[in-house]
Design a protein around this motif. Structure first.
Motif, mmCIF file in Angstrom:
data_model
loop_
_atom_site.group_PDB
_atom_site.id
_atom_site.type_symbol
_atom_site.label_atom_id
_atom_site.label_comp_id
_atom_site.label_asym_id
_atom_site.label_seq_id
_atom_site.Cartn_x
_atom_site.Cartn_y
_atom_site.Cartn_z
ATOM 1 N N GLN A 256 0.821 -1.216 0.000
ATOM 2 C CA GLN A 256 0.000 0.000 0.000
ATOM 3 C C GLN A 256 0.855 1.267 0.000
ATOM 4 O O GLN A 256 0.616 2.212 0.743
ATOM 5 C CB GLN A 256 -0.960 -0.005 1.201
ATOM 6 N N ILE A 257 1.847 1.264 -0.879
ATOM 7 C CA ILE A 257 2.765 2.391 -0.986
ATOM 8 C C ILE A 257 2.292 3.311 -2.114
ATOM 9 O O ILE A 257 2.164 2.888 -3.253
ATOM 10 C CB ILE A 257 4.196 1.906 -1.291
ATOM 11 N N THR A 258 2.029 4.535 -1.782
ATOM 12 C CA THR A 258 1.679 5.536 -2.792
ATOM 13 C C THR A 258 2.772 6.593 -2.932
ATOM 14 O O THR A 258 2.815 7.313 -3.917
ATOM 15 C CB THR A 258 0.352 6.232 -2.442
ATOM 16 N N SER A 259 3.656 6.684 -1.939
ATOM 17 C CA SER A 259 4.758 7.640 -2.003
ATOM 18 C C SER A 259 5.947 7.095 -1.228
ATOM 19 O O SER A 259 5.804 6.655 -0.082
ATOM 20 C CB SER A 259 4.335 9.000 -1.425
ATOM 21 N N PHE A 260 7.104 7.105 -1.861
ATOM 22 C CA PHE A 260 8.303 6.615 -1.196
ATOM 23 C C PHE A 260 8.864 7.633 -0.212
ATOM 24 O O PHE A 260 9.686 7.297 0.636
ATOM 25 C CB PHE A 260 9.368 6.267 -2.236
ATOM 26 N N SER A 261 8.429 8.870 -0.297
ATOM 27 C CA SER A 261 8.986 9.913 0.565
ATOM 28 C C SER A 261 8.635 9.706 2.032
ATOM 29 O O SER A 261 9.325 10.212 2.912
ATOM 30 C CB SER A 261 8.493 11.291 0.104
ATOM 31 N N VAL A 262 7.573 8.927 2.308
ATOM 32 C CA VAL A 262 7.181 8.712 3.707
ATOM 33 C C VAL A 262 7.632 7.347 4.213
ATOM 34 O O VAL A 262 7.322 6.972 5.339
ATOM 35 C CB VAL A 262 5.649 8.830 3.866
ATOM 36 N N LEU A 263 8.373 6.602 3.386
ATOM 37 C CA LEU A 263 8.804 5.260 3.768
ATOM 38 C C LEU A 263 10.161 5.275 4.437
ATOM 39 O O LEU A 263 11.012 6.117 4.133
ATOM 40 C CB LEU A 263 8.897 4.368 2.529
ATOM 41 N N SER A 264 10.363 4.322 5.319
ATOM 42 C CA SER A 264 11.687 4.145 5.901
ATOM 43 C C SER A 264 12.620 3.545 4.854
ATOM 44 O O SER A 264 12.175 2.923 3.879
ATOM 45 C CB SER A 264 11.611 3.215 7.110
ATOM 46 N N THR A 265 13.899 3.741 5.076
ATOM 47 C CA THR A 265 14.892 3.167 4.161
ATOM 48 C C THR A 265 14.758 1.650 4.121
ATOM 49 O O THR A 265 14.873 1.024 3.060
ATOM 50 C CB THR A 265 16.307 3.561 4.609
ATOM 51 N N ARG A 266 14.495 1.039 5.257
ATOM 52 C CA ARG A 266 14.359 -0.412 5.308
ATOM 53 C C ARG A 266 13.178 -0.881 4.460
ATOM 54 O O ARG A 266 13.264 -1.895 3.754
ATOM 55 C CB ARG A 266 14.176 -0.873 6.747
ATOM 56 N N ALA A 267 12.070 -0.149 4.503
ATOM 57 C CA ALA A 267 10.894 -0.530 3.721
ATOM 58 C C ALA A 267 11.183 -0.428 2.224
ATOM 59 O O ALA A 267 10.773 -1.295 1.436
ATOM 60 C CB ALA A 267 9.707 0.356 4.090
ATOM 61 N N ILE A 268 11.894 0.607 1.815
ATOM 62 C CA ILE A 268 12.260 0.762 0.405
ATOM 63 C C ILE A 268 13.122 -0.403 -0.050
ATOM 64 O O ILE A 268 12.898 -1.010 -1.102
ATOM 65 C CB ILE A 268 13.013 2.096 0.188
ATOM 66 N N GLU A 269 14.098 -0.746 0.770
ATOM 67 C CA GLU A 269 15.010 -1.822 0.386
ATOM 68 C C GLU A 269 14.332 -3.183 0.431
ATOM 69 O O GLU A 269 14.727 -4.099 -0.304
ATOM 70 C CB GLU A 269 16.263 -1.762 1.264
#
Length: 337
Positions: A256-269
């Motif tokens: 449920q990701i609509t924007s990477f700007s609010v994600l933690s680095t761990r979640a992105i990776e």
């Protein structure tokens, strides 16, 4: 998935002819757009490619393959005055390492095959009326019509995924950048576009480095490199980049990701790690979607839709075959072991 997500894709739709130690090629729908939409369909999406192809043998095989996989083709426009793009892949299975090469020219007659043809304005107007139905937009070719679609999706707060093979107009690239949520490019393309990317960064930019893995950069400045995963049984690297793209889009929806700007680095990776797993798995199979054919087959062999025996007809002469349905004497079901 509780709610089936919908993705619109525009860009390259082609017929892939894969030569594996034989003069009788395997045939499957291809092109980055065609591959990504088919892969998303296998993940449970309603993924619809939009493109322009001919009324020829290549189109018959391409559409047969997509439909057999559950891909909806109502935005694929056929025109008797157009020709379906063809790409040849030659596999080298000898030696310690396998490899492949691509060609858009018949290796027998040296005749050039049809290339990508952009959608017409009237077709884009029809597609624009349906934008509200979709959750995501993917494209791999940048033109004025793709720019219109990217702008419309962005205005509605919907993610836009762009992976260009190359950029012919930096001015147009700068125009579309503000609408891009995820940009995926090769390291060579990234180098050529470095000045433009310094002016405007998407939420997430992914740069692929071949066997070295990938790196990413967020619009807020976060960045890192992720090494490639190992695969001890590499057969064909074709399509692995498309698997990476489709898997990133799917992971974004699942989480449920609509924007990477609010994600933690761990979640992105985590998104990139899970996506790399799919991409790496496909290295063990022939063709851009070899892993997908295995997925829908209850045995350990991969079933391709067709092999083609051109007989006295070279691939270069193949465009003269303008049948609505593929001639039965030309095609046969083939199993790859």
């Amino acid at each position: 998935m509780k709610n089936q997500p919908k993705c619109l894709g525009t860009g390259l739709l082609s017929l892939d002819l894969i030569y594996k130690d034989s003069t009788k090629p395997l045939a499957a729908a291809g092109g980055s757009c065609g591959n990504v939409m088919a892969m998303l369909t296998s993940f449970g999406w309603d993924a619809r490619p939009a493109g322009r192809i001919g009324e020829d043998l290549a189109a018959s095989i391409l559409l047969h393959d997509l439909v057999s996989l559950g891909v909806k083709t109502d935005f694929i426009y056929q025109d008797k005055n157009s020709h379906t793009p063809i790409i040849l892949e030659f596999l080298n299975m000898s030696g310690s390492e396998s490899g492949h090469s691509f060609s858009r020219t018949c290796h027998i007659t040296q005749q050039k095959f049809p290339r990508y043809e952009a959608l017409h304005d009237t077709e884009i107007c029809n597609i624009l009326k349906s934008v509200d139905e979709f959750d995501y937009y993917y494209f791999d070719r940048l033109d004025n019509n793709a720019l219109k679609l990217a702008s419309r999706f962005s205005q509605q707060g919907k993610p836009v995924f762009f992976e260009p093979q190359k950029i012919s107009s930096v001015t147009q690239f700068l125009e579309v950048l503000p609408y891009i949520s995820v940009l995926k490019i090769s390291d060579e393309t990234a180098l050529n576009l470095s000045d433009a990317l310094n002016q405007c960064l998407p939420d997430l930019t992914i740069v692929t480095h071949g066997k070295e893995g990938l790196s990413y950069r967020c619009s807020d400045g976060r960045h890192a490199s992720i090494p490639a995963m190992r695969n001890e049984n590499v057969v064909d690297a074709c399509g692995s980049g498309d698997w990476l793209s489709a898997s990133i889009i799917n992971e974004m929806f699942v989480q449920q990701i609509t924007s990477f700007s609010v994600l933690s680095t761990r979640a992105i990776e985590n998104v990139l790690f899970n996506s790399q797993m799919k991409s790496t798995d496909n290295l063990s199979y022939v063709g851009a979607r070899g892993a997908m054919y295995k997925q829908i087959t209850p045995v350990d062999e991969i079933v391709y839709p067709f092999s083609i025996d051109f007989g006295a007809n070279s691939v270069g002469n193949y465009m003269q075959l303008q049948d609505d349905v593929a001639p039965s004497g030309l095609l046969s079901q083939t199993i790859l072991s």
